[in-house]
Enzyme design. Structure first.
Site, PDB file in Angstrom:
ATOM      1  N   SER A  21       2.493 -69.957 -46.867  1.00  0.00           N
ATOM      2  CA  SER A  21       3.476 -69.339 -47.748  1.00  0.00           C
ATOM      3  C   SER A  21       4.363 -68.405 -46.943  1.00  0.00           C
ATOM      4  O   SER A  21       4.423 -68.514 -45.713  1.00  0.00           O
ATOM      5  CB  SER A  21       2.758 -68.603 -48.885  1.00  0.00           C
ATOM      6  OG  SER A  21       3.675 -68.281 -49.907  1.00  0.00           O
ATOM      7  N   ASN A  22       5.065 -67.496 -47.596  1.00  0.00           N
ATOM      8  CA  ASN A  22       5.970 -66.595 -46.886  1.00  0.00           C
ATOM      9  C   ASN A  22       6.042 -65.263 -47.621  1.00  0.00           C
ATOM     10  O   ASN A  22       5.374 -65.077 -48.643  1.00  0.00           O
ATOM     11  CB  ASN A  22       7.355 -67.242 -46.741  1.00  0.00           C
ATOM     12  CG  ASN A  22       7.956 -67.567 -48.091  1.00  0.00           C
ATOM     13  OD1 ASN A  22       8.242 -66.674 -48.881  1.00  0.00           O
ATOM     14  ND2 ASN A  22       8.103 -68.848 -48.379  1.00  0.00           N
TER      15      ASN A  22
END
Ligand code: CTP
Length: 215
Positions: A21-22
């Protein structure tokens, strides 16, 4: 007006307990959804996982992966007047999902990644959207040039560009500072809270929409 907004990060599963993810918090996209709804527009917010409350009077669809976000956008964008892509979509996803937790074996490990669909780039082409199209550009260098290249490549009417190398603004921060990149000029907005900026960005988008003649 009917408005579609994407927001937040996506999660690309590696195995039952891990994902890629980020750092997107979703704050900017949610603030835009709230601001459009406040102005009386009909808003559909399509969001990856965030810690945020869904703004009042906003329709909401929760997704996890880039593929789910792409499929959801594909089914709703045809009905929309304006589409704003504020999500930080993963550009790559694991080539395979391991159905059992991956055990450590020592040494190094490689993860094969494949490209996800670029949802914003698909809006005009694959999805045939001819309303007002707004993208975001998160850059760490050459902000204006990189964002302007995205405006053209992704066939947007406006790109909201922000410099994510500055920790005081962007990603998890409550404040932001953006450039509005139009086809023929650039307008810097002064630093402000994401809530205040959302009002200014909504005004800019509605102004473009007023001037915009669908092709
Ligand atoms: N975007 C999207 N789908 C993707 C990747 C990006 O819809 N798979 C959208 C984002 O929501 C944003 C815009 O494209 O509105 C720009 O995203 P950004 O990550 O800055 O650009 P990229 O096209 O991924 O370019 P690069 O990573 O090369 O900077």
């Amino acid at each position: 007006m009917k408005i579609l907004i994407t927001a937040g990060p996506t999660r690309e599963p590696i195995d039952p307990v891990r994902f890629l993810s980020n750092r997107s918090s979703g704050k900017m996209g949610y603030a835009l959804a709230g601001a459009f709804a406040h102005e009386g527009h009909s808003v559909l917010l399509i969001s990856g996982p965030t810690q945020l409350e869904i703004p009042a009077n906003v329709d909401f669809i929760s997704i996890q992966t880039a593929a789910e976000m792409a499929a959801t956008v594909a089914s709703y964008i045809g009905k929309m007047d304006i589409a704003v892509f504020a999500a930080a979509v993963a550009d790559y996803t694991p080539a395979a999902f391991a159905p059992q937790k991956i055990k450590k074996l020592g040494g190094t490990v490689s993860l094969e990644l494949i490209r996800t669909q670029d949802i914003l780039s698909s809006a005009r082409t694959t999805f045939g959207f001819n309303g007002t199209l707004v993208g975001f550009a998160a850059e760490t260098e050459d902000l204006e040039a990189n964002a302007r290249e995205k405006l053209v490549r992704k066939q947007c009417n406006l790109i909201v560009a922000n410099d994510v190398s500055d920790p005081a603004i962007g990603f998890d921060s409550d404040d932001n500072q953006v450039l509005l990149i139009y086809p023929n000029h650039t307008t810097p907005l002064p630093p402000a809270s994401k809530q205040a900026l959302a009002m200014a960005i909504v005004e800019a988008i509605l102004e473009i929409h007023g001037k915009f003649t669908p092709v």
